[in-house]
Write a protein that holds these residues in place. Structure first.
Motif, mmCIF file in Angstrom:
data_model
loop_
_atom_site.group_PDB
_atom_site.id
_atom_site.type_symbol
_atom_site.label_atom_id
_atom_site.label_comp_id
_atom_site.label_asym_id
_atom_site.label_seq_id
_atom_site.Cartn_x
_atom_site.Cartn_y
_atom_site.Cartn_z
ATOM 1 N N UNK A 170 -3.603 -13.453 -17.290
ATOM 2 C CA UNK A 170 -4.563 -12.455 -16.814
ATOM 3 C C UNK A 170 -3.964 -11.048 -16.918
ATOM 4 N N UNK A 171 -2.731 -10.917 -16.475
ATOM 5 C CA UNK A 171 -2.074 -9.608 -16.465
ATOM 6 C C UNK A 171 -1.938 -9.058 -17.875
ATOM 7 N N UNK A 172 -1.432 -9.864 -18.783
ATOM 8 C CA UNK A 172 -1.231 -9.390 -20.155
ATOM 9 C C UNK A 172 -2.547 -9.054 -20.832
ATOM 10 N N UNK A 173 -3.586 -9.844 -20.576
ATOM 11 C CA UNK A 173 -4.896 -9.571 -21.170
ATOM 12 C C UNK A 173 -5.449 -8.244 -20.673
ATOM 13 N N UNK A 174 -5.370 -8.016 -19.370
ATOM 14 C CA UNK A 174 -5.894 -6.777 -18.794
ATOM 15 C C UNK A 174 -5.089 -5.567 -19.254
ATOM 16 N N UNK A 175 -3.784 -5.709 -19.301
ATOM 17 C CA UNK A 175 -2.928 -4.604 -19.757
ATOM 18 C C UNK A 175 -3.218 -4.267 -21.217
ATOM 19 N N UNK A 188 4.498 -16.706 -12.336
ATOM 20 C CA UNK A 188 3.280 -16.295 -13.025
ATOM 21 C C UNK A 188 2.919 -17.179 -14.205
ATOM 22 N N UNK A 189 3.538 -18.345 -14.295
ATOM 23 C CA UNK A 189 3.209 -19.308 -15.347
ATOM 24 C C UNK A 189 2.635 -20.569 -14.711
ATOM 25 N N UNK A 222 -10.073 -15.843 -12.190
ATOM 26 C CA UNK A 222 -8.803 -15.798 -12.898
ATOM 27 C C UNK A 222 -8.653 -17.055 -13.743
ATOM 28 N N UNK A 223 -7.826 -16.995 -14.732
ATOM 29 C CA UNK A 223 -7.791 -18.045 -15.748
ATOM 30 C C UNK A 223 -7.179 -19.351 -15.269
ATOM 31 N N UNK A 224 -6.252 -19.266 -14.313
ATOM 32 C CA UNK A 224 -5.522 -20.483 -13.937
ATOM 33 C C UNK A 224 -5.406 -20.656 -12.424
ATOM 34 N N UNK A 225 -6.443 -20.284 -11.699
ATOM 35 C CA UNK A 225 -6.381 -20.495 -10.257
ATOM 36 C C UNK A 225 -6.957 -19.335 -9.485
#
Length: 204
Positions: free
Chosen positions: A159-164, A80-81, A149-152
């Motif tokens: 994306x996950x951390x921002x949404x959470x 996820x990085x 999505x931010x990177x692909x």
């Protein structure tokens, strides 16, 4: 693998959503650091959520450290990085802003919901509110259109951390951070929350 903690914690939830996105199987144990303190202490004497236990029985704490470990045990296509240095730096910036928003939200929750009213400090609350607003202002600037999505072509940790973070703040402090002022972030979070990996780990 075991994930211990409640889904009302953004730190627990970001690990759960990430594991779903990685295709990792785990047992979620919804133990509260408040309501089930003794039960949590029996698993982890530090009583910190999330607590994670590997297949080998090693106990890990801190969501960022847990996720760093998980990124090392999955295939590259499940990580996820971002792979490039420049993209990784930007992703870490986004994740850092999202975590700052979570931290400031948590501080406001503790100040306004747990501390007796006569012991609350207006100056402290205003300072934390300004920090929360700054975190989301900077995060909004990083999101792009919110339609991609931010990177692909799939959501990564940024994306996950921002949404959470967005769901957590709006769940705990409704109306404090206006969606109208953060339309791109609100759109990205809306799209993310509709994904199976988010649906399987709902905010409680």
């Amino acid at each position: 693998m075991r994930l211990i903690g409640m889904m009302d914690s953004p730190y627990v939830r970001r690990v759960a959503v990430s594991m779903n996105a990685m295709g990792l199987k785990y047992d979620h144990e919804p133990v509260s650091v408040f309501r089930h303190f003794d039960a949590f202490a029996a698993i982890n004497p530090v009583v910190k959520a999330p607590t994670f236990v590997t297949d080998e029985g090693i106990m890990l704490v801190d969501s960022t450290l847990i996720l760093a470990h998980l990124d090392r045990i999955v295939a590259p296509e499940r990580q996820l990085s971002p792979t490039t240095i420049e993209a990784h730096a930007r992703a870490q910036r986004v994740v850092g802003l999202a975590l700052a928003a979570c931290e400031k939200t948590m501080q406001l929750v503790y100040e306004t919901k747990l501390r007796p009213e006569e012991k609350q400090h207006d100056w402290w609350r205003e300072r934390v509110l300004s920090q929360l607003a700054a975190a989301y202002r900077l995060l909004e600037a990083e999101i792009g259109s919110g339609e991609t999505w931010l990177f692909g072509d799939r959501p990564l940790q940024a994306d996950i951390s921002s949404a959470v973070a967005w769901r957590f703040t709006n769940g705990e402090l409704p109306g404090v951070v206006a969606a109208e002022a953060h339309p791109k972030l609100a759109r990205l979070a809306e799209r993310a929350e509709a994904l199976p990996e988010f649906v399987k780990a709902p905010y409680e």
